[in-house]
Design an enzyme around this catalytic site. Sequence first.
Site, PDB file in Angstrom:
ATOM      1  N   PHE A 158      39.405  43.891  35.746  1.00  0.00           N
ATOM      2  CA  PHE A 158      39.493  42.539  35.161  1.00  0.00           C
ATOM      3  C   PHE A 158      38.181  42.108  34.521  1.00  0.00           C
ATOM      4  CE2 PHE A 158      43.645  41.671  36.761  1.00  0.00           C
ATOM      5  CZ  PHE A 158      43.748  42.399  37.951  1.00  0.00           C
ATOM      6  N   ARG A 159      37.050  42.368  35.228  1.00  0.00           N
ATOM      7  CA  ARG A 159      35.774  41.791  34.762  1.00  0.00           C
ATOM      8  C   ARG A 159      34.753  42.839  34.361  1.00  0.00           C
ATOM      9  NH1 ARG A 159      38.050  39.418  38.869  1.00  0.00           N
ATOM     10  NH2 ARG A 159      38.790  37.286  38.610  1.00  0.00           N
TER      11      ARG A 159
ATOM     12  N   ASP B  69      48.614  47.693  43.013  1.00  0.00           N
ATOM     13  CA  ASP B  69      49.167  48.918  42.420  1.00  0.00           C
ATOM     14  C   ASP B  69      49.756  49.893  43.439  1.00  0.00           C
ATOM     15  OD1 ASP B  69      45.696  49.808  41.784  1.00  0.00           O
ATOM     16  OD2 ASP B  69      46.890  50.191  43.577  1.00  0.00           O
TER      17      ASP B  69
ATOM     18  N   HIS C 297      46.504  40.223  47.821  1.00  0.00           N
ATOM     19  CA  HIS C 297      47.052  39.606  46.608  1.00  0.00           C
ATOM     20  C   HIS C 297      48.471  40.073  46.323  1.00  0.00           C
ATOM     21  CE1 HIS C 297      42.688  38.764  45.093  1.00  0.00           C
ATOM     22  NE2 HIS C 297      43.075  37.939  46.043  1.00  0.00           N
TER      23      HIS C 297
ATOM     24  N   CYS D 261      67.391  31.628  44.744  1.00  0.00           N
ATOM     25  CA  CYS D 261      68.295  32.117  45.807  1.00  0.00           C
ATOM     26  C   CYS D 261      67.624  33.109  46.732  1.00  0.00           C
ATOM     27  CB  CYS D 261      69.528  32.776  45.156  1.00  0.00           C
ATOM     28  SG  CYS D 261      69.168  34.359  44.363  1.00  0.00           S
TER      29      CYS D 261
ATOM     30  N   CYS E 123      67.180  35.576  37.334  1.00  0.00           N
ATOM     31  CA  CYS E 123      67.998  36.179  38.404  1.00  0.00           C
ATOM     32  C   CYS E 123      69.425  36.419  37.888  1.00  0.00           C
ATOM     33  CB  CYS E 123      68.033  35.229  39.595  1.00  0.00           C
ATOM     34  SG  CYS E 123      69.114  35.778  40.928  1.00  0.00           S
TER      35      CYS E 123
ATOM     36  N   CYS F 291      71.878  34.047  40.007  1.00  0.00           N
ATOM     37  CA  CYS F 291      71.947  32.566  39.952  1.00  0.00           C
ATOM     38  C   CYS F 291      71.156  32.006  38.788  1.00  0.00           C
ATOM     39  CB  CYS F 291      71.414  31.984  41.267  1.00  0.00           C
ATOM     40  SG  CYS F 291      69.618  32.098  41.391  1.00  0.00           S
TER      41      CYS F 291
ATOM     42  N   ASN G 289      29.991  50.264  43.599  1.00  0.00           N
ATOM     43  CA  ASN G 289      30.487  49.471  42.481  1.00  0.00           C
ATOM     44  C   ASN G 289      29.619  49.741  41.255  1.00  0.00           C
ATOM     45  OD1 ASN G 289      32.606  47.426  41.901  1.00  0.00           O
ATOM     46  ND2 ASN G 289      30.819  46.322  41.085  1.00  0.00           N
TER      47      ASN G 289
HETATM   48  N1  APR Z   1      33.837  52.998  39.991  1.00  0.00           N
HETATM   49  C1  APR Z   1      33.114  52.004  40.565  1.00  0.00           C
HETATM   50  N2  APR Z   1      33.180  50.709  40.173  1.00  0.00           N
HETATM   51  C2  APR Z   1      34.005  50.436  39.151  1.00  0.00           C
HETATM   52  C3  APR Z   1      34.784  51.414  38.493  1.00  0.00           C
HETATM   53  C4  APR Z   1      34.673  52.745  38.964  1.00  0.00           C
HETATM   54  N3  APR Z   1      35.374  53.758  38.415  1.00  0.00           N
HETATM   55  N4  APR Z   1      35.500  50.799  37.514  1.00  0.00           N
HETATM   56  C5  APR Z   1      35.166  49.496  37.547  1.00  0.00           C
HETATM   57  N5  APR Z   1      34.282  49.279  38.532  1.00  0.00           N
HETATM   58  C6  APR Z   1      33.712  47.993  38.959  1.00  0.00           C
HETATM   59  C7  APR Z   1      33.402  47.041  37.820  1.00  0.00           C
HETATM   60  O1  APR Z   1      32.074  47.217  37.398  1.00  0.00           O
HETATM   61  C8  APR Z   1      33.624  45.674  38.476  1.00  0.00           C
HETATM   62  O2  APR Z   1      32.411  45.142  38.986  1.00  0.00           O
HETATM   63  O3  APR Z   1      34.731  47.358  39.716  1.00  0.00           O
HETATM   64  C9  APR Z   1      34.573  45.949  39.641  1.00  0.00           C
HETATM   65  C10 APR Z   1      35.948  45.334  39.438  1.00  0.00           C
HETATM   66  O4  APR Z   1      35.796  43.929  39.503  1.00  0.00           O
HETATM   67  P1  APR Z   1      36.978  42.988  38.970  1.00  0.00           P
HETATM   68  O5  APR Z   1      37.445  43.513  37.660  1.00  0.00           O
HETATM   69  O6  APR Z   1      36.490  41.597  39.082  1.00  0.00           O
HETATM   70  O7  APR Z   1      38.159  43.263  40.003  1.00  0.00           O
HETATM   71  P2  APR Z   1      38.358  42.621  41.444  1.00  0.00           P
HETATM   72  O8  APR Z   1      37.040  42.440  42.141  1.00  0.00           O
HETATM   73  O9  APR Z   1      39.376  43.451  42.126  1.00  0.00           O
HETATM   74  O10 APR Z   1      38.991  41.183  41.099  1.00  0.00           O
HETATM   75  C11 APR Z   1      39.476  40.433  42.167  1.00  0.00           C
HETATM   76  O11 APR Z   1      40.509  38.913  40.587  1.00  0.00           O
HETATM   77  O12 APR Z   1      41.704  38.627  38.657  1.00  0.00           O
HETATM   78  C12 APR Z   1      41.790  38.626  40.015  1.00  0.00           C
HETATM   79  O13 APR Z   1      43.726  39.046  41.270  1.00  0.00           O
HETATM   80  C13 APR Z   1      42.739  39.688  40.490  1.00  0.00           C
HETATM   81  O14 APR Z   1      42.616  40.990  42.523  1.00  0.00           O
HETATM   82  C14 APR Z   1      41.897  40.594  41.368  1.00  0.00           C
HETATM   83  C15 APR Z   1      40.722  39.694  41.741  1.00  0.00           C
HETATM   84 ZN    ZN Z   2      68.702  33.971  42.287  1.00  0.00          ZN
END
Ligand code: APR
Ligand code: ZN
Length: 260
Positions: free
Chosen positions: A39-40, A110, A127, A138, A160, A163, A226
């Site tokens: 995501f980020r 996932d 989540h 329903c 659905c 319903c 990370n």
């Molecule tokens: N190896 C190590 N780190 C990685 C890799 C990798 N192959 N790929 C990405 N990353 C790191 C990125 O640098 C990032 O800091 O994983 C981190 C993912 O952070 P987010 O994208 O913020 O994901 P997450 O922490 O799971 O977000 C939490 O936010 O949008 C909501 O519900 C959504 O569950 C999610 C929650």
């Molecule tokens: Zn229904």
Amino acid sequence: MTSNEQFLIQKVADLIVTSSKVVVFTGAGISTESGIPDFRGPGGLWTKYDPEIFTVQRFLHDPEARKTYWKLRGSGEFVHSDVQPNPAHYAVAELEKIGKLDCVITQNVDGLHEKAGNSPDKVIHLHGTMEKVKCLQCGRQYSMDEVYRWIAGGIEVPDCPECSGLLKPQVVFFGEAMPAWETAEAQRRSENCDLCIVIGSSLVVYPAALMPQYALQGGARLAIINREPTDLDPSADVCIHEGAGKTMSAIMAIVREKIC
Ligand code: APR
Ligand code: ZN
């Protein structure tokens, strides 16, 4: 691999070998090497789409937001049904096999931890999961694969069939409370573990991101794997800013040597 990386990997392996109740906390970053964008991180989904579309308020009350949501969901950009675990998931499953894992606490929807071999009762989903869709009128449940087939068949906003009620995936939307039992259980397990390993999370979404902090408060050691730094890095015993797959594989290779 640099000597510093090797030193850090050795350190995490030593922490695992000397622990007996490991909690692994995972985020979207553990699944990017399986082809699911995070995501980020660079190119992550929130760098392309407005997370506003994914608030529970918009989904429930704005038909246009629902249409956009299902278009994205059905586009396979979010979670591909044929997606496979990667070496990082298998490393976490191996922690369970060797008796070190207390549980995996995941923000991911996932299902790849179970697909890699972790027992379902060892995986706490904060989540929700993408497996099922529920009718808010329903209560009937449908598999997401079935809903994907309806979308592929041209339905823009699946309702659905029984319903005509509103169908919502069993994932936690922004603005929606996390599941109560899972949240309390994740906190309890975090407070009672002796090592918490964070893999692939930016640790910016609360209350999920509190779990590694509960572990620290309970006296656990903390390792963060990370690609990018997190706010919790200064409190960790070890931080490795490298890919989860190669890092966890290297760590488990050392652990295997030491305990087998
Ligand atoms: N190896 C190590 N780190 C990685 C890799 C990798 N192959 N790929 C990405 N990353 C790191 C990125 O640098 C990032 O800091 O994983 C981190 C993912 O952070 P987010 O994208 O913020 O994901 P997450 O922490 O799971 O977000 C939490 O936010 O949008 C909501 O519900 C959504 O569950 C999610 C929650
Ligand atoms: Zn229904």
